[in-house]
Design a protein around this motif. Structure first.
Motif, short mmCIF file in Angstrom:
data_model
loop_
_atom_site.label_atom_id
_atom_site.label_comp_id
_atom_site.label_asym_id
_atom_site.label_seq_id
_atom_site.Cartn_x
_atom_site.Cartn_y
_atom_site.Cartn_z
N LEU A 53 35.91 7.95 58.50
CA LEU A 53 36.73 8.58 57.47
C LEU A 53 36.86 10.09 57.70
CD1 LEU A 53 38.32 8.10 54.89
CD2 LEU A 53 36.20 8.34 53.59
N LEU A 54 35.75 10.74 58.00
CA LEU A 54 35.78 12.18 58.24
C LEU A 54 36.62 12.51 59.48
CD1 LEU A 54 32.08 13.07 57.42
CD2 LEU A 54 34.09 13.93 56.22
N ALA A 55 36.43 11.74 60.53
CA ALA A 55 37.19 11.98 61.76
C ALA A 55 38.68 11.79 61.51
CB ALA A 55 36.71 11.04 62.87
N ALA A 56 39.02 10.75 60.75
CA ALA A 56 40.43 10.47 60.46
C ALA A 56 41.04 11.61 59.64
CB ALA A 56 40.56 9.16 59.70
N ARG A 63 48.42 10.44 55.46
CA ARG A 63 48.97 10.56 54.12
C ARG A 63 48.02 9.88 53.15
NH1 ARG A 63 52.32 9.49 57.75
NH2 ARG A 63 54.06 10.85 58.25
N LYS A 64 48.23 10.16 51.90
CA LYS A 64 47.31 9.67 50.87
C LYS A 64 47.15 8.15 50.93
CE LYS A 64 46.07 10.75 46.17
NZ LYS A 64 46.34 11.57 45.02
N VAL A 67 44.98 7.08 53.85
CA VAL A 67 43.55 7.28 53.58
C VAL A 67 43.03 6.13 52.73
CG1 VAL A 67 41.82 8.75 52.47
CG2 VAL A 67 43.65 9.79 53.82
N LYS A 68 43.81 5.77 51.72
CA LYS A 68 43.42 4.67 50.84
C LYS A 68 43.30 3.36 51.64
CE LYS A 68 44.66 2.15 46.68
NZ LYS A 68 44.09 0.96 47.34
N HIS A 69 44.28 3.13 52.51
CA HIS A 69 44.27 1.94 53.36
C HIS A 69 43.02 1.93 54.25
CE1 HIS A 69 45.67 -1.29 55.94
NE2 HIS A 69 45.55 -0.51 56.99
N LEU A 70 42.71 3.08 54.82
CA LEU A 70 41.54 3.20 55.68
C LEU A 70 40.26 2.90 54.89
CD1 LEU A 70 40.20 3.94 58.37
CD2 LEU A 70 40.30 6.34 57.69
N ILE A 71 40.17 3.45 53.69
CA ILE A 71 38.99 3.21 52.85
C ILE A 71 38.89 1.73 52.50
CG2 ILE A 71 37.94 3.68 50.60
CD1 ILE A 71 39.02 6.58 50.88
N ASP A 72 40.03 1.11 52.17
CA ASP A 72 40.05 -0.33 51.88
C ASP A 72 39.49 -1.12 53.06
OD1 ASP A 72 41.20 0.13 49.41
OD2 ASP A 72 43.25 -0.36 50.07
N LYS A 73 39.99 -0.77 54.25
CA LYS A 73 39.56 -1.47 55.46
C LYS A 73 38.06 -1.27 55.73
CE LYS A 73 43.00 -3.52 57.63
NZ LYS A 73 42.95 -4.99 57.68
N LEU A 74 37.61 -0.03 55.55
CA LEU A 74 36.19 0.28 55.77
C LEU A 74 35.33 -0.54 54.81
CD1 LEU A 74 36.42 4.16 56.20
CD2 LEU A 74 35.57 2.57 57.93
N GLU A 75 35.78 -0.58 53.57
CA GLU A 75 35.04 -1.28 52.52
C GLU A 75 34.93 -2.77 52.86
OE1 GLU A 75 35.20 -0.77 47.69
OE2 GLU A 75 37.10 -1.01 48.74
#
Length: 118
Positions: A53-56, A63-64, A67-75
């Motif tokens: 997340l930090l690297a991204a 875009r916002k 980031v949300k999509h990335l967090i969803d995927k990480l989760e």
């Protein structure tokens, strides 16, 4: 193990169309945490997630909604709660002494390896 976590980080990053340089930066953050002895069984997935997340955030102009999509995927991938991730992101930042901009010589070896694999 660390190797399989890094594989997960890479696969997830590819799914989210993150650049190899972003993955490389996440690896460097992650390895710094490992070397500092910050990783344990309980937090290693959160560490990996926070590093991605930090690297991204720092290496690309996400875009916002991305980031949300990335967090969803990480989760989903690492099976943790987004609240824990967001909280842990700060813990990782502190552990890295806010040094998110990395010298090229730290990022390059990972970058070469990643771009040769694909």
């Amino acid at each position: 193990p660390i190797r399989s976590l890094k594989r997960e980080m890479r696969n997830l990053s590819e799914e989210c169309s993150l650049e190899p340089v972003t993955v490389s930066m996440a690896y460097v953050y992650f390895e710094k945490l490992v070397l500092q002895g910050k990783l344990n069984k309980q937090n290693r997935k959160l560490c990996a997630g926070a590093c991605v997340l930090l690297a991204a955030k720092i290496s690309s102009d996400l875009r916002k909604h991305e980031v949300k999509h990335l967090i969803d995927k990480l989760e989903e991938r690492f099976r943790f709660n987004r609240r824990d991730l967001i909280g842990f992101e700060f813990t990782v930042l502190v552990a890295l002494e806010l040094a998110l901009y990395l010298p090229e010589n730290q990022v390059l070896p990972h970058y070469r390896r990643l771009t040769q694999q694909s």
